[in-house]
Design an enzyme around this catalytic site. Structure first.
Site, PDB file in Angstrom:
ATOM      1  N   SER A  51      64.662  22.190  75.199  1.00 48.13           N
ATOM      2  CA  SER A  51      63.388  22.602  74.542  1.00 48.13           C
ATOM      3  C   SER A  51      62.460  22.654  76.077  1.00 48.13           C
ATOM      4  O   SER A  51      62.686  22.778  77.159  1.00 48.13           O
ATOM      5  CB  SER A  51      63.234  21.670  73.656  1.00 48.13           C
ATOM      6  OG  SER A  51      62.921  20.470  73.969  1.00 48.13           O
ATOM      7  N   LEU A  52      61.061  22.681  75.555  1.00 50.43           N
ATOM      8  CA  LEU A  52      60.094  22.390  76.480  1.00 50.43           C
ATOM      9  C   LEU A  52      59.967  24.044  77.203  1.00 50.43           C
ATOM     10  O   LEU A  52      59.838  24.178  78.484  1.00 50.43           O
ATOM     11  CB  LEU A  52      59.972  21.365  77.568  1.00 50.43           C
ATOM     12  CG  LEU A  52      59.876  20.031  76.701  1.00 50.43           C
ATOM     13  CD1 LEU A  52      59.998  18.994  77.951  1.00 50.43           C
ATOM     14  CD2 LEU A  52      58.705  19.752  76.263  1.00 50.43           C
ATOM     15  N   CYS A  53      60.350  24.890  76.552  1.00 50.02           N
ATOM     16  CA  CYS A  53      60.305  26.259  77.235  1.00 50.02           C
ATOM     17  C   CYS A  53      59.283  27.443  76.203  1.00 50.02           C
ATOM     18  O   CYS A  53      59.726  28.558  76.079  1.00 50.02           O
ATOM     19  CB  CYS A  53      61.443  26.875  77.459  1.00 50.02           C
ATOM     20  SG  CYS A  53      62.569  26.786  76.101  1.00 50.02           S
ATOM     21  N   GLY A  54      58.239  26.501  75.535  1.00 48.84           N
ATOM     22  CA  GLY A  54      57.442  27.494  74.813  1.00 48.84           C
ATOM     23  C   GLY A  54      58.152  27.923  73.529  1.00 48.84           C
ATOM     24  O   GLY A  54      58.997  27.362  72.947  1.00 48.84           O
TER      25      GLY A  54
END
Length: 324
Positions: free
Chosen positions: A88-91
């Site tokens: 994750s952590l990709c908008g």
């Protein structure tokens, strides 16, 4: 009002978080560069294959007629190849893909088509597929992090085989098309039957691989300075179209069409991989900028509180001396 110790602790926490987001942004930028290089290395093969197909189809349009290019009159079963990331952590990258997959599933169910098979490439979409009650067509988690042409060919061969046997009546790809570091377009396109019209060939070859700068100002600067024009001029010139075809054109096309299908699966994977890193780079840059703004506010609050404490102590000292 928080105490000086609480503000100082929060400043230290934000600084620590900023270091993490800044490091992740640099890692994503490095991975984006490698992903762009992979696309760049694939482009000569893609361009030449598209050029040969277009040349043949212009000279003999009827040669493209075949089972892989003919639409089925009645659609009973559908396959979806959906690309996401493993982390994750990709908008909104993964959420957008999952939302479009859900819309596709709902659309087919509304048409009375319940035989839907999903090929989830990436952990995030694989987890969602299981939550929806579908059985994934395979485990392709490793492929999302390390794109591999051989594995993509295996997927393409399976899709072609099942489509030819009428196990699937339609196959679609859902992925992010990488246009530039600052622009990734969520795409849903037909995979089978294959559209071999000359207008469709090469329509997605609009990528800007010249930079990994994702900010709007950086993209505007590149456009004004003609970076895109330089890239177009550097592309290979068309080859001589006076081909000698052996044994015949239909036989050659029967070999080229599966290669084009193999390339579509691999190209979508490379686009998705580059889009993931670009989205994560933008998200981490935004998080770093927000941390900088928050640090400014916390430092200002800390200085105000410290000054107020000093002023209060001075007034106490002055009041005590006046009483004496």
């Amino acid at each position: 009002m928080p105490s000086l110790k609480e503000i100082k602790t929060r400043i230290a926490s934000v600084q620590s978080t900023r270091k993490i987001t800044s490091a992740m942004k640099m890692v994503a930028s490095s991975k984006l560069h490698h992903a762009q290089t992979a696309i760049q290395n694939m482009l000569p093969y893609e361009n030449l294959l598209e050029h040969i197909l277009k040349s043949f189809l212009v000279s003999m349009p009827d040669a493209a007629e075949g089972d892989l290019t003919q639409e089925r009159k009645e659609i009973k079963s559908v396959a979806l190849v959906v690309y996401s990331s493993n982390s994750s952590l990709c908008g909104g990258y993964n959420n957008n893909v999952i939302r479009m997959m859900q819309q596709a599933i709902d659309g087919y169910k509304a048409q009375g088509i319940n035989d839907i098979t999903i090929y989830p490439i990436g952990r995030k979409v694989a987890e969602k597929v299981k939550k929806l009650g579908f059985t994934p067509a395979g485990d392709f988690v490793a492929l999302a992090d390390k794109p591999n042409a051989a594995d993509c060919r295996t997927i393409a061969e399976e899709l072609i085989s099942k489509y030819s046997k009428h196990e699937y009546d339609k196959v679609e790809l859902i992925y992010h098309h990488f246009k530039s570091a600052g622009s990734q377009v969520l795409t849903r396109r037909d995979y089978l039957p294959l559209d071999l019209s000359t207008e469709a060939i090469g329509s997605d070859n609009d990528r800007d691989l010249s930079s990994n700068l994702a900010t709007a100002k950086a993209q505007e600067y590149l456009r004004k300075n003609g970076r895109g024009a330089q890239r177009q001029e550097a592309e290979a010139k068309p080859l001589n179209d006076d081909f000698i075809v052996e044994p015949d054109l239909k036989t050659v096309l029967s070999s080229l069409v599966p290669k084009a299908l193999d390339l579509m699966v691999y190209t979508a994977l490379l686009d998705s991989n580059a889009s993931e890193h670009a989205a994560r780079m933008v998200a981490m840059q935004a998080a770093t900028d927000n941390a900088d703004e928050l640090l400014k506010e916390l430092n200002l609050q800390f200085n105000k509180s410290r000054q107020a404490a000093i002023t209060s102590e001075l007034l106490d000292i002055e009041g005590g001396s006046a009483n004496n």
